[in-house]
Motif scaffolding. Structure first.
Motif, PDB file in Angstrom:
ATOM      1  N   THR A  21       0.861  -1.190   0.000  1.00 12.96           N
ATOM      2  CA  THR A  21       0.000   0.000   0.000  1.00 12.96           C
ATOM      3  C   THR A  21       0.888   1.228   0.000  1.00 12.96           C
ATOM      4  OG1 THR A  21      -1.776  -1.116   1.198  1.00 12.96           O
ATOM      5  CG2 THR A  21      -1.768   1.297   1.255  1.00 12.96           C
ATOM      6  N   LEU A  22       0.634   2.133  -0.918  1.00  8.77           N
ATOM      7  CA  LEU A  22       1.381   3.389  -1.015  1.00  8.77           C
ATOM      8  C   LEU A  22       0.490   4.516  -0.487  1.00  8.77           C
ATOM      9  CD1 LEU A  22       3.979   4.827  -2.135  1.00  8.77           C
ATOM     10  CD2 LEU A  22       2.649   5.248  -4.197  1.00  8.77           C
ATOM     11  N   THR A  23       0.965   5.227   0.522  1.00  7.37           N
ATOM     12  CA  THR A  23       0.199   6.323   1.125  1.00  7.37           C
ATOM     13  C   THR A  23       0.935   7.634   0.892  1.00  7.37           C
ATOM     14  OG1 THR A  23      -0.591   4.824   2.861  1.00  7.37           O
ATOM     15  CG2 THR A  23      -0.838   7.191   3.257  1.00  7.37           C
ATOM     16  N   VAL A  24       0.233   8.607   0.339  1.00  2.56           N
ATOM     17  CA  VAL A  24       0.776   9.951   0.136  1.00  2.56           C
ATOM     18  C   VAL A  24      -0.060  10.899   0.985  1.00  2.56           C
ATOM     19  CG1 VAL A  24       1.404  11.741  -1.515  1.00  2.56           C
ATOM     20  CG2 VAL A  24       1.428   9.332  -2.216  1.00  2.56           C
ATOM     21  N   SER A  25       0.576  11.621   1.918  1.00  2.00           N
ATOM     22  CA  SER A  25      -0.159  12.517   2.801  1.00  2.00           C
ATOM     23  C   SER A  25       0.500  13.879   2.822  1.00  2.00           C
ATOM     24  CB  SER A  25      -0.221  11.945   4.225  1.00  2.00           C
ATOM     25  OG  SER A  25       1.079  11.783   4.752  1.00  2.00           O
ATOM     26  N   GLY A  26      -0.291  14.888   3.213  1.00  2.00           N
ATOM     27  CA  GLY A  26       0.226  16.241   3.299  1.00  2.00           C
ATOM     28  C   GLY A  26      -0.153  17.063   2.084  1.00  2.00           C
ATOM     29  N   SER A  27       0.773  17.895   1.620  1.00  2.00           N
ATOM     30  CA  SER A  27       0.505  18.839   0.537  1.00  2.00           C
ATOM     31  C   SER A  27       1.025  18.285  -0.792  1.00  2.00           C
ATOM     32  CB  SER A  27       1.172  20.178   0.859  1.00  2.00           C
ATOM     33  OG  SER A  27       0.907  21.128  -0.138  1.00  2.00           O
ATOM     34  N   PHE A  28       0.120  18.062  -1.746  1.00  2.15           N
ATOM     35  CA  PHE A  28       0.502  17.564  -3.063  1.00  2.15           C
ATOM     36  C   PHE A  28      -0.685  17.767  -4.009  1.00  2.15           C
ATOM     37  CE2 PHE A  28      -1.367  14.136  -0.668  1.00  2.15           C
ATOM     38  CZ  PHE A  28      -2.254  13.541  -1.550  1.00  2.15           C
ATOM     39  N   GLU A  29      -0.406  17.695  -5.307  1.00  4.18           N
ATOM     40  CA  GLU A  29      -1.451  17.833  -6.327  1.00  4.18           C
ATOM     41  C   GLU A  29      -1.925  16.421  -6.692  1.00  4.18           C
ATOM     42  OE1 GLU A  29      -2.179  17.400  -9.815  1.00  4.18           O
ATOM     43  OE2 GLU A  29      -4.010  18.500  -9.307  1.00  4.18           O
ATOM     44  N   ARG A  30      -3.214  16.157  -6.409  1.00  7.39           N
ATOM     45  CA  ARG A  30      -3.731  14.789  -6.491  1.00  7.39           C
ATOM     46  C   ARG A  30      -3.610  14.183  -7.883  1.00  7.39           C
ATOM     47  NH1 ARG A  30      -7.624  12.174  -3.333  1.00  7.39           N
ATOM     48  NH2 ARG A  30      -7.909  14.124  -2.204  1.00  7.39           N
ATOM     49  N   ALA A  31      -4.083  14.894  -8.897  1.00  6.89           N
ATOM     50  CA  ALA A  31      -4.140  14.297 -10.239  1.00  6.89           C
ATOM     51  C   ALA A  31      -2.757  13.944 -10.758  1.00  6.89           C
ATOM     52  CB  ALA A  31      -4.859  15.248 -11.196  1.00  6.89           C
ATOM     53  N   SER A  32      -1.825  14.883 -10.651  1.00  2.00           N
ATOM     54  CA  SER A  32      -0.487  14.608 -11.172  1.00  2.00           C
ATOM     55  C   SER A  32       0.201  13.519 -10.357  1.00  2.00           C
ATOM     56  CB  SER A  32       0.351  15.887 -11.173  1.00  2.00           C
ATOM     57  OG  SER A  32       0.446  16.438  -9.872  1.00  2.00           O
ATOM     58  N   THR A  33      -0.008  13.526  -9.031  1.00  2.00           N
ATOM     59  CA  THR A  33       0.618  12.499  -8.196  1.00  2.00           C
ATOM     60  C   THR A  33       0.096  11.117  -8.549  1.00  2.00           C
ATOM     61  OG1 THR A  33       0.882  14.092  -6.380  1.00  2.00           O
ATOM     62  CG2 THR A  33       1.026  11.755  -5.822  1.00  2.00           C
ATOM     63  N   LEU A  34      -1.213  11.002  -8.729  1.00  2.00           N
ATOM     64  CA  LEU A  34      -1.779   9.702  -9.097  1.00  2.00           C
ATOM     65  C   LEU A  34      -1.276   9.261 -10.466  1.00  2.00           C
ATOM     66  CD1 LEU A  34      -3.669   7.532  -8.064  1.00  2.00           C
ATOM     67  CD2 LEU A  34      -5.573   8.722  -9.155  1.00  2.00           C
ATOM     68  N   ALA A  35      -1.106  10.220 -11.374  1.00  2.00           N
ATOM     69  CA  ALA A  35      -0.568   9.880 -12.702  1.00  2.00           C
ATOM     70  C   ALA A  35       0.863   9.375 -12.590  1.00  2.00           C
ATOM     71  CB  ALA A  35      -0.638  11.109 -13.612  1.00  2.00           C
ATOM     72  N   TRP A  36       1.674  10.025 -11.744  1.00  2.00           N
ATOM     73  CA  TRP A  36       3.063   9.568 -11.562  1.00  2.00           C
ATOM     74  C   TRP A  36       3.091   8.171 -10.952  1.00  2.00           C
ATOM     75  CZ3 TRP A  36       4.301  14.779  -8.800  1.00  2.00           C
ATOM     76  CH2 TRP A  36       4.395  15.802  -9.776  1.00  2.00           C
ATOM     77  N   ILE A  37       2.222   7.917  -9.969  1.00  2.00           N
ATOM     78  CA  ILE A  37       2.173   6.598  -9.343  1.00  2.00           C
ATOM     79  C   ILE A  37       1.789   5.541 -10.377  1.00  2.00           C
ATOM     80  CG2 ILE A  37       0.936   5.191  -7.651  1.00  2.00           C
ATOM     81  CD1 ILE A  37       0.676   7.758  -5.940  1.00  2.00           C
ATOM     82  N   ALA A  38       0.757   5.856 -11.154  1.00  2.00           N
ATOM     83  CA  ALA A  38       0.314   4.904 -12.179  1.00  2.00           C
ATOM     84  C   ALA A  38       1.421   4.629 -13.186  1.00  2.00           C
ATOM     85  CB  ALA A  38      -0.932   5.438 -12.881  1.00  2.00           C
ATOM     86  N   ASP A  39       2.193   5.670 -13.519  1.00  2.00           N
ATOM     87  CA  ASP A  39       3.275   5.502 -14.482  1.00  2.00           C
ATOM     88  C   ASP A  39       4.430   4.697 -13.887  1.00  2.00           C
ATOM     89  OD1 ASP A  39       6.024   7.360 -15.531  1.00  2.00           O
ATOM     90  OD2 ASP A  39       4.868   6.083 -16.888  1.00  2.00           O
ATOM     91  N   GLN A  40       4.864   5.060 -12.676  1.00  2.00           N
ATOM     92  CA  GLN A  40       6.046   4.422 -12.092  1.00  2.00           C
ATOM     93  C   GLN A  40       5.757   3.003 -11.610  1.00  2.00           C
ATOM     94  OE1 GLN A  40       8.910   5.732 -12.282  1.00  2.00           O
ATOM     95  NE2 GLN A  40       8.846   7.965 -12.140  1.00  2.00           N
ATOM     96  N   PHE A  41       4.656   2.834 -10.847  1.00  2.00           N
ATOM     97  CA  PHE A  41       4.345   1.519 -10.296  1.00  2.00           C
ATOM     98  C   PHE A  41       3.576   0.650 -11.273  1.00  2.00           C
ATOM     99  CE2 PHE A  41       5.688   1.603  -5.880  1.00  2.00           C
ATOM    100  CZ  PHE A  41       5.867   2.958  -5.636  1.00  2.00           C
ATOM    101  N   GLY A  42       2.865   1.290 -12.218  1.00  2.00           N
ATOM    102  CA  GLY A  42       2.068   0.507 -13.161  1.00  2.00           C
ATOM    103  C   GLY A  42       2.897  -0.371 -14.064  1.00  2.00           C
ATOM    104  N   ARG A  43       4.181  -0.069 -14.185  1.00  2.00           N
ATOM    105  CA  ARG A  43       5.069  -0.892 -15.029  1.00  2.00           C
ATOM    106  C   ARG A  43       5.385  -2.239 -14.390  1.00  2.00           C
ATOM    107  NH1 ARG A  43       9.627   3.862 -15.876  1.00  2.00           N
ATOM    108  NH2 ARG A  43       8.164   5.567 -16.386  1.00  2.00           N
ATOM    109  N   ILE A  44       5.153  -2.342 -13.080  1.00  2.00           N
ATOM    110  CA  ILE A  44       5.507  -3.573 -12.370  1.00  2.00           C
ATOM    111  C   ILE A  44       4.404  -4.603 -12.578  1.00  2.00           C
ATOM    112  CG2 ILE A  44       6.109  -4.569 -10.132  1.00  2.00           C
ATOM    113  CD1 ILE A  44       6.822  -1.733  -9.201  1.00  2.00           C
ATOM    114  N   GLU A  45       4.770  -5.795 -12.996  1.00  8.42           N
ATOM    115  CA  GLU A  45       3.772  -6.832 -13.239  1.00  8.42           C
ATOM    116  C   GLU A  45       3.396  -7.529 -11.938  1.00  8.42           C
ATOM    117  OE1 GLU A  45       5.041  -9.572 -16.175  1.00  8.42           O
ATOM    118  OE2 GLU A  45       5.250  -8.081 -17.767  1.00  8.42           O
ATOM    119  N   ARG A  46       2.125  -7.903 -11.856  1.00  7.45           N
ATOM    120  CA  ARG A  46       1.677  -8.710 -10.721  1.00  7.45           C
ATOM    121  C   ARG A  46       2.166 -10.151 -10.935  1.00  7.45           C
ATOM    122  NH1 ARG A  46      -3.697  -8.922  -7.783  1.00  7.45           N
ATOM    123  NH2 ARG A  46      -4.393  -7.324  -9.246  1.00  7.45           N
ATOM    124  N   PRO A  47       2.886 -10.733  -9.969  1.00  8.10           N
ATOM    125  CA  PRO A  47       3.349 -12.116 -10.152  1.00  8.10           C
ATOM    126  C   PRO A  47       2.179 -13.067 -10.343  1.00  8.10           C
ATOM    127  CG  PRO A  47       4.497 -11.055  -8.332  1.00  8.10           C
ATOM    128  CD  PRO A  47       3.387 -10.132  -8.731  1.00  8.10           C
TER     129      PRO A  47
END
Length: 912
Positions: A226-252
Motif C-alpha cells: 500500500t502506497l500512502t501519500v499525505s500532506g501537501s501535493f497535487e492529487r491528479a499529477s501524483t496519481l498519474a506519476w504513481i500509475a506511471d512508475q508503479f504501473g510498469r511492475i507486473e503482478r506475479p
C-alpha cells in the motif's frame, strides 16, 4: 408570441440554468486502469491494475509531503532459518538499484527525511520533505524501482552485516528490551510473533544470498503493498506519476502463500528469568489477545489504560504509590493475527521484587473480582481518543500511522477502532478481562500447576470484510489552505507583543489540520549566585508541576488534559523552565489557563516527590552501565572548571543521586517562591487559534507575575579542556560508543557560522556525509555515526562533537576510520560537487524545520529572547546559498583541530 408564452419560456430557461449550475463538477478522469476505492474522512483509496493499493491523504495546512510504502511482510512471514530476513531486506533496499546506486546521497541532496522500519506484520519505507513536485516524483520512482530492482548483492550484504549485528548488539545493551523479547518468545509456542524481528544471530550471519533474493521476490510485489501519500501535493499529477512508475511492475502469477500457524490456547503459566549486569529489577506479564481487527480488541486497549496508565491506573496506585515499584506501564500489540497485551513494573534498587510480583498479578487478575468502574472506563476512553485525534491531526504522522491498520488487515480499521472505542460498554470490557486476564493465559517468571486449568477462547482469525460491513465513516474534515514557510512570510504573519511587566509574546495564527495549536512558554530566572546548588531542585520541581496544583489533584489534572485534548510538558535546566503545549483551537484558551494555574499554584505533594525521586534514581542506576550515558558523563566532566554547586558544574552519577536524595518539599516551595515569574518569559504559539482571545488569556493568567530573585543570564566563559583519550569499561554490554568533542570559539552570530555549519553537514551531519559513507556504508562498522555543532547563541563558545556506536571488537577500526576521514576533509577539503549538493540539501532541511509547527513555535520563542526575527534565518539561508568550496574548507581548517579532540569510549573491551 404572447407575453404569457414568453414568460413561461423564461421560467423554464431559469429552471434549466439553475439545474445545470447545480450539477457537480466533472471529476478528473483517472489514469488508465486505475480504480477508485473507499473514501473515509478525507482519505481516498485507489487500486492499480497490478494490485497496488494507493491511499491519498490531502492536507495543505503544512507545505510538507510524506510518502509511505507499506509492504505486508515482517518477521511473521519468515520460515525456519530465515529469521531476520524482513529486517535485513529493509537495510538492503537502501543499498540501491542499478539506476540509483546510492539512495542516501539522493535523499540528502533533495532534503528528504527518509527511513524504514520493520515489524512483525509489515515493513515500511517513508520520507517527509518540503513540498516539491520534482522530489515527490523522484521518490515515487525510487520506491517503484526499489520494489523490484534492488541489487541485493553479496558485497553489500557483507558490509551491511556488521551494521545489522551492531544494531542487534545495541538492543542487547538494554536489559528490559531483552526481557520483553524473551517473555514474548515464551508466550508463543509456534507462531512467529515469538521471534525477534531483528532475527537470530546465526540466521542473520549465515544468510544465503539467493534465499534472501527469493524472499524479496516472494513478498515485494505490488499486490502486497500500500502506497500512502499525505500532506501537501497535487492529487491528479501524483496519481498519474504513481500509475506511471508503479504501473510498469507486473503482478506475479503465483499467489502469496501464508502460513496457517496459530498457537493453541495457553494451558498454564509460563516463565522466563533474565540475569544481566546493570539496571534495576523489572517485571513483565503478558496475556494472549485476539487480533487487532477483532471487536474485542478495543476493550483490551482500554483495559491496558485502566490498569497501566500513570497516574490513574490501578498498577500505579497499587505499586508506585504503595512504594513497591518506581514506575509501571501497560499496552497491547495490534497485530493481524492473535497477539498479546503486556503490563510491567520497573523497581528501584532496594525494592522487594517478590512483593511487587504479588501486587502486580493480584491487580491484573483481580479485575474479575473488582470490575472496571464507569469512571475508569470514561477516563481511559478520553485518553485513547485524545491520542487518536492528535495522531490524525498531523499529516506527517497519519500517513505512517495507517501502516499499522494496513498491516492489521485493512486501513479502515484505523477509523473502525475509534468508533468501537466510542461505543464500548462496561460489560464488553469486563467480559474481555474475565476471558483474558487469567493465570493460565499468562507468561511471567514462575510456573504453578493447577488441578483445574482455565482456558482462554481458542484463537481465531477475523473476517475483516465482515467486520466492516454496515460501518459508516464520518464526514471528512474540510481542506485547509497552504502555508508559506519562508522567513519573510513567517515574520509578516507573526503578531508580537510585550506585556507591561515584561512577558514577550509571538502569535502566528494559521489554519491547520484538525485545528491543531502548538505553544511554547519559557520562564527565565536566577543568576550564577542564586542558582548555586539548585540543579536537581530545579529539575524535580518541573517534574512536579503536573502532580497537583491550581486547585486540582493529580488525577483531576490528567482528566482535565484529556478533556481538553491537550498535551502538556514541563522541563527545566540552567535557569530556564520550558513549557510545551499542544491542543486544538476550541481548547487553546482553557489549556493556557490550566498551564498557568499549575505554574503559579503547584501543590507539591510529598508522595509525588517520593515517586519522582524513585524514578530519577532508577534512571541514574540504569545510566551507570549504559555506554552512551557513560561517554556523555565523561565528556561533560573532563576539563569542566566549575566547582560542585555551580550551575555550570558537570555532575557525576553519584553527585546527581546525592542531589536527588537531598530534594525536599520545603526546598521545592522555596525555589518556586524565589524564582518563578514571567517578567523574563517568552510565549509563542503557532496554529489555528483566535489571536485576540489567546493574547488576552496570556495576559490574564500569566501577566503581572514577578519573582523576588533577579534574572541575569549565566555566561559560559571560554575554557578549553586538554586533549585526551578516555576508555571506560561497561561490563556485559555488547555495544560500544565513541564520543569526540572540541571547543570552538564561535557563536551563531559569527561570520563563519554558515560555512562551518555546511562543513559539518558534509563531514558527519547529513545522511550522505563523509563519516557515514566511510564508517557505516563502506566499512560497515557502525549502525550510526554522526557529527554536530552545539552552537552558542551568546558567547563565542560552541562545541563541535562527533560519535559512533559499534561492536567492542571493532574499536580500533572505528577510531582509525574516523581519524582518517577527519584528516582527509581537512587536507583535501570538500569538492565543488559536494558543496553544491550539500547546500541544496541543508537549505531543504532548514525549510522543512520551519514547516513544523512545534519547531516554529520554539524558534519564535527563542527569537523573542534573543531579540531576533526570522530575518536572521533568511540571512543565514542566503549566506549558505552563496558559499563557495574555498570558504567552506577554510572555515573547517580554521576551527577544527584533531590535536584538540577529547575522545571517550565506553564498552566491554575486556573480551578483545
Amino acid at each position: 408570441m404572447s407575453a404569457r408564452r414568453r414568460s413561461s419560456l423564461a421560467i423554464l430557461l431559469i429552471v434549466w440554468l439553475a439545474a445545470l449550475l447545480a450539477l457537480p463538477a466533472v471529476a478528473q478522469p483517472l489514469p488508465a486502469g486505475v480504480e477508485r476505492g473507499a473514501s473515509v474522512e478525507g482519505i481516498d483509496e485507489y487500486r492499480l491494475p497490478n494490485g497496488l493499493q494507493v491511499l491519498m491523504v490531502a492536507d495543505d495546512s503544512k507545505p510538507t509531503t510524506t510518502v509511505n510504502l507499506t509492504v505486508r511482510v515482517g518477521s511473521r512471514h519468515e520460515s525456519y532459518g530465515e529469521t531476520g530476513m524482513a529486517h535485513l531486506l529493509e537495510h538492503m533496499l537502501f543499498k540501491g538499484t542499478p539506476t540509483t546506486p546510492n539512495p542516501w546521497a539522493e535523499f540528502t541532496r533533495r532534503g528528504l527525511r527518509a527511513n524504514g522500519t520493520t515489524w512483525v506484520d509489515r515493513t515500511n519505507y517513508f520520507a517527509s520533505f518540503a513540498r516539491n513536485d520534482e522530489h515527490l516524483r523522484w521518490y515515487l520512482g525510487w520506491l517503484a524501482d526499489a520494489m523490484v530492482h534492488s541489487t541485493i548483492a553479496r558485497r553489500d550484504l557483507d558490509t551491511e552485516m556488521t551494521v545489522v549485528r551492531n544494531e542487534m548488539e545495541m538492543g542487547e545493551n538494554d536489559p528490559f528490551r531483552i526481557l520483553f523479547q524473551q517473555t514474548l518468545a515464551s508466550a508463543f509456542q509456534w507462531h512467529n510473533y515469538g521471534k525477534s524481528t531483528i532475527g537470530a544471530r546465526s540466521d542473520v550471519e549465515n544468510v544465503d544470498i539467493e534465499r534472501l533474493r527469493a524472499f524479496y521476490r516472494q513478498h515485494y510485489r505490488p499486490d502486497n503493498a500500500t502506497l500512502t501519500v499525505s500532506g501537501s501535493f497535487e492529487r491528479a499529477s501524483t496519481l498519474a506519476w504513481i500509475a506511471d512508475q508503479f504501473g510498469r511492475i507486473e503482478r506475479p502469477a503465483q499467489a502469496r502463500w501464508l502460513a496457517p500457524t496459530l498457537d493453541p490456547a495457553q494451558d498454564g503459566e509460563r516463565s522466563v528469568t533474565l540475569r544481566r549486569v546493570g539496571g534495576t529489577p523489572a517485571l513483565l506479564a503478558m496475556y494472549h489477545l485476539p487480533p487487532a481487527a477483532s471487536p474485542d480488541f478495543a476493550a483490551a486497549e482500554l483495559l491496558a489504560i485502566v490498569l497501566g496508565d500513570t497516574p490513574s491506573g490501578r498498577l500505579h496506585r497499587r505499586l508506585v504509590e504503595g512504594r513497591l515499584a518506581a514506575s509501571v506501564f501497560g499496552g497491547t500489540l495490534d497485530t493481524e493475527e492473535p497477539g498479546v497485551t503486556y503490563f510491567g513494573a520497573q523497581l528501584g534498587p532496594q525494592q522487594d521484587i517478590d512483593a511487587a510480583r504479588t501486587a502486580l498479578l493480584d491487580t491484573l487478575e483481580g479485575v474479575v473480582a473488582a470490575p472496571v468502574t464507569a469512571e475508569e472506563l470514561e477516563r481511559a476512553r478520553n485518553k485513547w481518543l485524545k491520542a487518536w485525534e492528535l495522531n490524525f491531526s498531523d499529516p506527517q504522522r497519519v500517513g505512517v500511522a495507517l501502516s499499522e491498520a494496513i498491516a492489521a488487515g485493512d486501513w479502515r480499521l484505523f477509523f473502525l477502532q475509534r468508533d468501537r472505542v466510542r461505543a464500548l460498554t462496561l460489560a464488553d470490557v469486563q467480559r474481555v478481562a474475565a476471558q483474558r486476564l487469567l493465570a493460565a493465559n499468562r507468561t511471567l517468571g514462575t510456573y504453578l500447576p493447577t488441578a483445574q486449568p482455565q482456558r482462554a477462547p481458542q484463537p481465531q482469525r477475523v473476517d475483516v470484510a465482515a467486520q466492516l460491513e454496515g460501518w459508516r465513516p464520518q464526514p471528512a474534515a474540510a481542506a485547509v489552505p497552504e502555508f508559506d514557510p519562508t522567513p519573510a512570510a513567517i515574520d509578516a504573519a507573526t503578531q508580537r507583543f510585550t506585556l507591561a511587566h515584561g512577558l514577550q509574546g509571538a502569535l502566528l495564527p494559521k489554519p491547520t489540520r484538525a485545528q491543531a495549536v502548538h505553544a511554547v512558554l519559557t520562564l527565565r530566572y536566577g543568576d550564577e549566585r542564586s542558582l548555586a546548588g539548585q540543579a536537581e531542585v530545579e529539575a524535580v520541581l518541573a517534574q512536579m508541576l503536573d502532580k497537583g496544583g491550581g486547585g486540582l489533584t493529580r488525577q483531576q489534572i490528567e482528566d482535565r488534559l484529556d478533556a481538553l485534548r491537550t498535551e502538556l510538558a514541563f522541563s527545566a535546566a540552567g535557569g530556564t523552565l520550558t513549557v510545551t503545549l499542544r491542543t486544538r483551537r476550541e481548547f487553546a484558551v482553557d489549556a493556557v489557563a490550566l498551564a498557568a494555574s499549575l505554574l503559579r499554584t503547584p501543590d507539591l505533594p510529598s508522595d509525588a516527590l517520593d515517586e519522582v525521586r524513585r524514578q530519577v534514581l532508577a534512571g541514574i542506576a540504569a545510566q551507570r552501565h549504559d555506554p552512551q550515558a557513560v561517554v556523555a558523563e565523561a565528556l561533560e566532566r573532563h576539563g569542566n572548571p566549575y566547582r560542585r554547586g555551580d550551575p555550570r558544574h558537570a555532575r557525576s552519577f553519584d553527585e546527581r543521586a546525592d542531589d536527588v536524595r537531598a530534594v525536599t518539599v520545603a526546598r521545592l516551595r522555596e525555589f518556586h517562591r524565589r524564582f518563578y515569574g514571567t517578567a523574563h518569559a517568552q510565549f509563542a504559539a503557532v496554529g489555528d487559534f483566535d489571536p485576540v482571545a489567546l493574547r488576552a488569556a496570556v495576559e490574564r493568567h500569566l501577566g503581572g507575575w514577578s519573582a523576588p530573585e533577579r534574572y541575569t543570564r549565566i555566561a559560559r566563559a571560554w575554557h578549553e579542556p586538554d586533549a585526551v583519550r578516555l576508555q571506560l569499561e561497561t561490563p556485559d554490554k555488547q555495544n560500544a560508543v565513541l564520543g569526540v568533542q572540541q571547543r570552538v570559539a564561535l557563536s551563531d552570530n559569527d561570520a563563519d557560522y554558515p560555512a562551518l555549519s555546511l562543513a559539518n553537514f558534509m563531514l558527519g551531519g547529513g545522511g550522505d556525509s563523509r563519516l557515514w559513507r566511510r564508517i557505516r556504508e563502506k566499512d560497515g562498522l557502525s549502525y550510526g555515526t554522526w557529527s554536530y555543532v552545539d552552537w552558542s547563541q551568546h558567547e563565542p563558545h560552541s562545541v563541535w562533537g562527533a560519535g559512533a556506536i559499534f561492536a567492542p571488537g571493532n574499536r580500533d577500526a572505528v577510531e582509525r576510520a574516523f581519524a582518517e576521514e577527519v584528516r582527509r576533509a581537512l587536507d583535501a577539503g570538500f569538492t565543488a560537487d559536494e558543496v553544491s549538493a550539500a547546500r541544496d540539501s541543508l537549505l531543504a532541511f532548514r525549510r522543512l524545520s520551519r514547516a513544523q509547527d512545534d519547531r516554529l513555535a520554539a524558534a519564535l520563542a527563542g527569537n523573542l529572547h534573543l531579540g531576533r526575527t526570522m530575518a536572521v534565518s533568511q540571512k543565514v539561508d542566503e549566506a549558505i546559498a552563496a558559499l563557495t568550496p574555498e570558504q567552506v574548507n577554510a572555515a573547517l581548517r580554521r576551527h577544527l583541530d584533531p590535536a584538540k579532540f577529547v575522545r571517550a569510549l565506553a564498552g566491554d573491551f575486556r573480551r578483545q
